[in-house]
Design a protein around this motif. Structure first.
Motif, PDB file in Angstrom:
ATOM      1  N   ARG A 126       0.852  -1.197   0.000  1.00  0.00           N
ATOM      2  CA  ARG A 126       0.000   0.000   0.000  1.00  0.00           C
ATOM      3  C   ARG A 126       0.885   1.244   0.000  1.00  0.00           C
ATOM      4  O   ARG A 126       2.077   1.166   0.285  1.00  0.00           O
ATOM      5  N   ARG A 127       0.287   2.378  -0.301  1.00  0.00           N
ATOM      6  CA  ARG A 127       1.016   3.651  -0.361  1.00  0.00           C
ATOM      7  C   ARG A 127       1.097   4.268   1.032  1.00  0.00           C
ATOM      8  O   ARG A 127       0.457   5.289   1.294  1.00  0.00           O
ATOM      9  N   PHE A 128       1.886   3.652   1.898  1.00  0.00           N
ATOM     10  CA  PHE A 128       1.953   4.157   3.275  1.00  0.00           C
ATOM     11  C   PHE A 128       2.551   5.562   3.333  1.00  0.00           C
ATOM     12  O   PHE A 128       2.242   6.336   4.218  1.00  0.00           O
ATOM     13  N   TRP A 129       3.416   5.887   2.367  1.00  0.00           N
ATOM     14  CA  TRP A 129       4.001   7.240   2.369  1.00  0.00           C
ATOM     15  C   TRP A 129       2.917   8.294   2.128  1.00  0.00           C
ATOM     16  O   TRP A 129       3.036   9.396   2.636  1.00  0.00           O
ATOM     17  N   GLU A 130       1.904   7.924   1.379  1.00  0.00           N
ATOM     18  CA  GLU A 130       0.790   8.848   1.178  1.00  0.00           C
ATOM     19  C   GLU A 130      -0.204   8.743   2.340  1.00  0.00           C
ATOM     20  O   GLU A 130      -0.600   9.746   2.933  1.00  0.00           O
ATOM     21  N   GLN A 131      -0.593   7.530   2.652  1.00  0.00           N
ATOM     22  CA  GLN A 131      -1.656   7.309   3.635  1.00  0.00           C
ATOM     23  C   GLN A 131      -1.234   7.689   5.050  1.00  0.00           C
ATOM     24  O   GLN A 131      -2.021   8.233   5.814  1.00  0.00           O
ATOM     25  N   ASP A 132       0.003   7.384   5.401  1.00  0.00           N
ATOM     26  CA  ASP A 132       0.446   7.628   6.775  1.00  0.00           C
ATOM     27  C   ASP A 132       1.227   8.932   6.914  1.00  0.00           C
ATOM     28  O   ASP A 132       1.286   9.511   7.995  1.00  0.00           O
ATOM     29  N   GLU A 133       1.872   9.363   5.831  1.00  0.00           N
ATOM     30  CA  GLU A 133       2.841  10.456   5.969  1.00  0.00           C
ATOM     31  C   GLU A 133       2.605  11.628   5.024  1.00  0.00           C
ATOM     32  O   GLU A 133       3.395  12.569   4.994  1.00  0.00           O
ATOM     33  N   GLN A 134       1.542  11.560   4.243  1.00  0.00           N
ATOM     34  CA  GLN A 134       1.164  12.673   3.357  1.00  0.00           C
ATOM     35  C   GLN A 134       2.313  13.089   2.430  1.00  0.00           C
ATOM     36  O   GLN A 134       2.574  14.265   2.191  1.00  0.00           O
ATOM     37  N   ILE A 135       2.998  12.100   1.910  1.00  0.00           N
ATOM     38  CA  ILE A 135       4.063  12.372   0.934  1.00  0.00           C
ATOM     39  C   ILE A 135       3.553  11.917  -0.434  1.00  0.00           C
ATOM     40  O   ILE A 135       3.380  10.724  -0.677  1.00  0.00           O
ATOM     41  N   TYR A 136       3.301  12.865  -1.297  1.00  0.00           N
ATOM     42  CA  TYR A 136       2.767  12.550  -2.627  1.00  0.00           C
ATOM     43  C   TYR A 136       3.846  12.852  -3.662  1.00  0.00           C
ATOM     44  O   TYR A 136       4.023  13.987  -4.084  1.00  0.00           O
ATOM     45  N   GLY A 137       4.553  11.834  -4.061  1.00  0.00           N
ATOM     46  CA  GLY A 137       5.643  12.026  -5.004  1.00  0.00           C
ATOM     47  C   GLY A 137       6.825  12.725  -4.343  1.00  0.00           C
ATOM     48  O   GLY A 137       6.827  13.009  -3.148  1.00  0.00           O
ATOM     49  N   GLY A 138       7.849  12.992  -5.140  1.00  0.00           N
ATOM     50  CA  GLY A 138       9.021  13.682  -4.613  1.00  0.00           C
ATOM     51  C   GLY A 138      10.069  12.719  -4.075  1.00  0.00           C
ATOM     52  O   GLY A 138       9.960  11.501  -4.247  1.00  0.00           O
ATOM     53  N   ILE A 139      11.071  13.292  -3.441  1.00  0.00           N
ATOM     54  CA  ILE A 139      12.252  12.512  -3.080  1.00  0.00           C
ATOM     55  C   ILE A 139      12.671  12.794  -1.644  1.00  0.00           C
ATOM     56  O   ILE A 139      12.764  13.950  -1.231  1.00  0.00           O
ATOM     57  N   THR A 140      12.917  11.724  -0.896  1.00  0.00           N
ATOM     58  CA  THR A 140      13.550  11.809   0.415  1.00  0.00           C
ATOM     59  C   THR A 140      15.040  11.553   0.229  1.00  0.00           C
ATOM     60  O   THR A 140      15.421  10.632  -0.507  1.00  0.00           O
ATOM     61  N   TYR A 141      15.852  12.380   0.882  1.00  0.00           N
ATOM     62  CA  TYR A 141      17.306  12.190   0.779  1.00  0.00           C
ATOM     63  C   TYR A 141      17.872  11.683   2.097  1.00  0.00           C
ATOM     64  O   TYR A 141      17.406  12.064   3.171  1.00  0.00           O
ATOM     65  N   THR A 142      18.880  10.817   2.001  1.00  0.00           N
ATOM     66  CA  THR A 142      19.501  10.241   3.191  1.00  0.00           C
ATOM     67  C   THR A 142      20.997  10.095   2.982  1.00  0.00           C
ATOM     68  O   THR A 142      21.456  10.000   1.839  1.00  0.00           O
ATOM     69  N   ASP A 143      21.735  10.065   4.079  1.00  0.00           N
ATOM     70  CA  ASP A 143      23.178   9.844   3.957  1.00  0.00           C
ATOM     71  C   ASP A 143      23.517   8.358   3.894  1.00  0.00           C
ATOM     72  O   ASP A 143      24.684   7.989   3.805  1.00  0.00           O
ATOM     73  N   GLN A 144      22.522   7.511   3.923  1.00  0.00           N
ATOM     74  CA  GLN A 144      22.786   6.080   3.753  1.00  0.00           C
ATOM     75  C   GLN A 144      23.107   5.787   2.285  1.00  0.00           C
ATOM     76  O   GLN A 144      22.835   6.606   1.406  1.00  0.00           O
ATOM     77  N   ALA A 145      23.645   4.603   2.036  1.00  0.00           N
ATOM     78  CA  ALA A 145      24.104   4.270   0.686  1.00  0.00           C
ATOM     79  C   ALA A 145      22.974   4.335  -0.341  1.00  0.00           C
ATOM     80  O   ALA A 145      23.227   4.607  -1.514  1.00  0.00           O
ATOM     81  N   ILE A 146      21.742   4.102   0.058  1.00  0.00           N
ATOM     82  CA  ILE A 146      20.640   4.167  -0.915  1.00  0.00           C
ATOM     83  C   ILE A 146      20.469   5.584  -1.460  1.00  0.00           C
ATOM     84  O   ILE A 146      19.893   5.782  -2.525  1.00  0.00           O
ATOM     85  N   SER A 147      20.956   6.552  -0.729  1.00  0.00           N
ATOM     86  CA  SER A 147      20.997   7.990  -1.074  1.00  0.00           C
ATOM     87  C   SER A 147      19.626   8.667  -1.217  1.00  0.00           C
ATOM     88  O   SER A 147      19.484   9.820  -0.878  1.00  0.00           O
ATOM     89  N   GLN A 148      18.655   7.970  -1.728  1.00  0.00           N
ATOM     90  CA  GLN A 148      17.345   8.601  -1.845  1.00  0.00           C
ATOM     91  C   GLN A 148      16.229   7.582  -1.983  1.00  0.00           C
ATOM     92  O   GLN A 148      16.445   6.425  -2.337  1.00  0.00           O
ATOM     93  N   ILE A 149      15.038   8.055  -1.681  1.00  0.00           N
ATOM     94  CA  ILE A 149      13.815   7.285  -1.914  1.00  0.00           C
ATOM     95  C   ILE A 149      12.904   8.184  -2.722  1.00  0.00           C
ATOM     96  O   ILE A 149      12.574   9.284  -2.297  1.00  0.00           O
ATOM     97  N   SER A 150      12.537   7.724  -3.920  1.00  0.00           N
ATOM     98  CA  SER A 150      11.675   8.547  -4.772  1.00  0.00           C
ATOM     99  C   SER A 150      10.296   7.894  -4.856  1.00  0.00           C
ATOM    100  O   SER A 150      10.171   6.737  -5.252  1.00  0.00           O
TER     101      SER A 150
END
Lengths: 527, 174
Positions: free
Chosen positions: A374-398
């Motif tokens: 499910r779209r938990f980023w939308e349903q739980d966190e109100q994130i609709y598209g876009g990019i999260t950045y992190t210093d971990q090796a994955i570098s981002q979540i789009s």
């Protein structure tokens, strides 16, 4: 904060504004000047049926095929893969992909879900790509690059708790504006700022940083209107908004989360960005509709030879089905084979060009697509598209830029490395291991990962059989022979993203191809 | 340890025909991940079927390549293209096999390639120190079906380094 020197302050601003990123972007792009794409190419004059052999059916190759046929040439295209597009590639439900080493993945996504392992977004100023999308009837839609409600995250900042980008960005801007306003107010910048400019500058800082009339960045409904409230304004009873606390300046600066503010601001990432509807390979399919009849698939080129009378290319069936060696001949050749592969093919190109071919190293990159129930980023966190950045090796979540609010599984980009040691590290792993690491790292940002994961697919570009890397790398174009590499070498001209100043972007591949065939056509017509 | 490592690596290779990624579980051991990220020693943990020990305990970023063990470095770096058993790979182009490779008889050749790259292969000299390059070279000369007398020295590595090394982390695009 007060002991922070102006020099440090300005240095900090430069870093946050992405001075080095901008430097690279701007020098690579020839500043923000107009593109050298000036609309559909015009190849006037009769080539009298001259034949051109195009090697590679990626965007560079198919651009050449389309335009050269339109100009009256006889065109033949040889492609190693079983389909067109090259790195313009989409993996969707049911697709199989076998990387070098033999690991085979069957994409377990739900119907309609996909990931673009290669290029995945189109900047507004990539005029050639945008124009071919229009001409080829490839529908595009907005790609959400910037989402202030997505996160910025570093393991050593805020106890590893992801922060909303909008909160940190507003606080950063507010604190920096306050500092700068103080310096101006106290006359510390009088050498740089004229008396006339002073008041306007202060006014602009109050607006830019959301400062109060004392030029201070303080907790208020005003600042909450930018960074978010503790309690949002509502309707009816108990509806008054409650202002949110600010992060203090030291915390914001020490967090280093400002490192993630600059990407969105670079020209390549200005909003709006776009993506082809249904996957990047929409562009490949658009070209293929026009030139598919010219392409021989599963053709592995084994030699490229030219002499005064023409070009001869030998090739074998890439599937291992046998059939022996085939030969294709032509008057001229547009070779879009990546130098990582061309360097291993028997050819008699000039020493100058050969030198560049055999010395260009290829960049790696890793992408992991993750499907969740499910779209938990939308349903739980109100994130609709876009990019999260992190210093971990994955570098981002789009997060996906389509299908908002829909039920059912959705796919996000769970890792994207670009060059460097983490890319090598993921490359040495098996696909399942890369996916597992994408989950381990991603769940530090979204704890829902653990329960909601459904399927994944991982592509490491050094292991992609038909290119061995993601893009050609120039450390120094002048020293490495860029001018030599783009020359027409008797009857052969090379083209592709690697022969552009926009490496790794599809725009570079198309512009390189258009330039190469323009010069080739001029040679054919005018000698 | 060496036997266990090789075994798990080969198990990893054998299980690479995984197709149902949906079966993957996110049983991330936070402590393990955390420890791995800080480069701390981690004890042997039970292996999940699709995860080799070397991948399971990988570290990243600045801690990514700090090992001085030739086998660990090979399997977490070189093996990506040349494969865990050194057999190389063939697609439109090829990655040369390092297995039973005569070019490995003398250390100068592999050292130069590791430090400076060659053709499409990027240079690794920027993030590997002299000791690490020696360790990889020694591993190559004595494993993967090669049986040469290891002759790599830190001095050889230092001499092969470019005056002005390129930074592999420089992003021209992201």
């Amino acid at each position: 904060m007060t002991d922070m020197t102006r020099r440090r302050l300005l240095g900090m601003i430069g870093t946050a504004a992405g001075s080095s990123a901008m430097y690279y972007a701007m020098t690579a792009m020839g500043h923000a000047a107009p593109s050298n794409y000036t609309g559909p190419i015009k190849l006037d004059g009769d080539p009298k049926g001259a034949k051109v052999l195009v090697l590679g059916a990626g965007l560079a190759g198919m651009t050449a095929a389309l335009e050269l046929r339109a100009a009256g040439y006889t065109v033949e295209v040889l492609e190693y893969r079983e389909k067109a597009g090259g790195r313009c590639w989409t993996l969707r439900s049911g697709d199989e992909y076998t990387e070098l080493g033999g690991a085979k993945q069957t994409v377990g996504f739900s119907d309609g879900n996909y990931i673009n392992p290669g290029p995945w977004r189109l900047p507004h100023h990539h005029y050639a790509v945008m124009d071919y999308c229009r001409r080829l009837n490839v529908p595009i839609e907005p790609f959400i690059q910037t989402n202030y409600n997505a996160y910025v995250h570093r393991g050593d900042a805020f106890d590893g708790k992801p922060q909303r980008m909008g909160e940190i960005l507003t606080d950063y801007r507010g604190h920096v504006s306050e500092l700068l306003a103080k310096a101006v107010d106290q006359g510390k910048l009088d050498q740089e700022v004229t008396a006339d400019d002073k008041e306007l500058l202060l006014e602009s800082l109050r607006r830019f940083g959301v400062l109060d009339d004392q030029n201070a960045y303080v907790k208020s409904l005003d600042t909450s209107g930018y960074r978010g409230y503790d309690k949002q304004p509502g309707g009816g009873v108990d509806a008054a908004p409650v202002a949110s606390d600010l992060n203090d300046p030291q915390q914001v600066i020490q967090s280093q989360l400002w490192r993630y503010f600059s990407t969105h601001e670079s020209l390549d990432h200005w909003a709006p960005m776009f993506q082809p509807v249904g996957g990047m390979d929409g562009i490949a399919k658009g070209f293929e509709r026009e030139v598919g009849d010219l392409i021989t698939y599963n053709a592995k080129v084994t030699s490229l030879k030219q002499d005064d009378s023409g070009v001869t290319v030998t090739w074998e069936d890439a599937t291992g089905a046998g059939g022996g060696t085939n030969t294709s001949t032509a008057d001229y050749c547009v070779c879009t084979i990546p130098f990582s592969v061309l360097g291993q093919i028997d050819h008699n190109l000039s020493p100058g060009l050969s030198g560049v071919i055999s010395s260009m190293f290829y960049n790696g990159s890793t992408k992991v697509g993750l499907e969740f129930k499910r779209r938990f980023w939308e349903q739980d966190e109100q994130i609709y598209g876009g990019i999260t950045y992190t210093d971990q090796a994955i570098s981002q979540i789009s997060y996906p830029s389509t299908g908002y609010q829909s039920d059912g599984p959705a796919v996000l980009l769970g890792a994207y490395t670009w060059r460097g040691t983490d890319t090598f590290k993921f490359n040495a792993m098996q696909p399942a291991e890369r996916i597992k690491w994408a989950l381990r790292m991603g769940e530090k940002i979204h704890p829902q990962y653990r329960d909601e994961f459904k399927a994944g697919v991982a592509v490491s570009w050094h292991k992609v059989p038909w290119v061995l890397g993601c893009s050609g790398v120039w450390e120094d174009r002048e020293a490495q022979g860029y001018e030599e590499a783009i020359k027409i070498d008797n009857r052969v001209v090379c083209a592709g993203e690697h022969l552009s100043y926009i490496p790794a972007w599809q725009e570079g591949a198309i512009l390189s191809s258009l330039d190469a065939i323009s010069r080739l056509h001029d040679k054919v017509i005018n000698g | 340890m060496k036997t266990a490592l090789v075994t798990t690596v080969f198990l990893g290779a054998a299980s690479m025909a995984f197709a149902q990624s949906a079966e993957l579980e996110t049983d991330a051991d936070t402590d393990t991940a955390q420890a791995a990220e800080t480069g701390a020693e981690v004890g042997m943990k039970p292996q999940v079927a699709e995860m080799s020990e070397i991948a399971d305990q990988a570290s990243f970023g600045a801690a990514g390549y700090t090992s001085t063990d030739g086998e660990a470095l090979y399997q977490s770096l070189c093996a990506g293209c040349h494969m865990p058993d050194g057999s190389g790979a063939v697609g439109a182009g090829a990655y040369p096999a390092l297995r039973e490779n005569q070019n490995l008889e003398f250390a100068a050749y592999p050292i130069t390639l590791i430090v400076n790259g060659q053709s499409a292969m990027p240079a690794f000299g920027e993030f590997l120190n002299d000791e690490q390059v020696v360790a990889i070279t020694t591993y190559l000369q004595t494993h993967l079906g090669n049986d040469y007398t290891p002759d790599a020295t830190a001095e050889d590595v230092a001499l092969s380094r470019p005056v002005d090394p390129a930074d592999p982390n420089t992003a021209e695009h992201e």
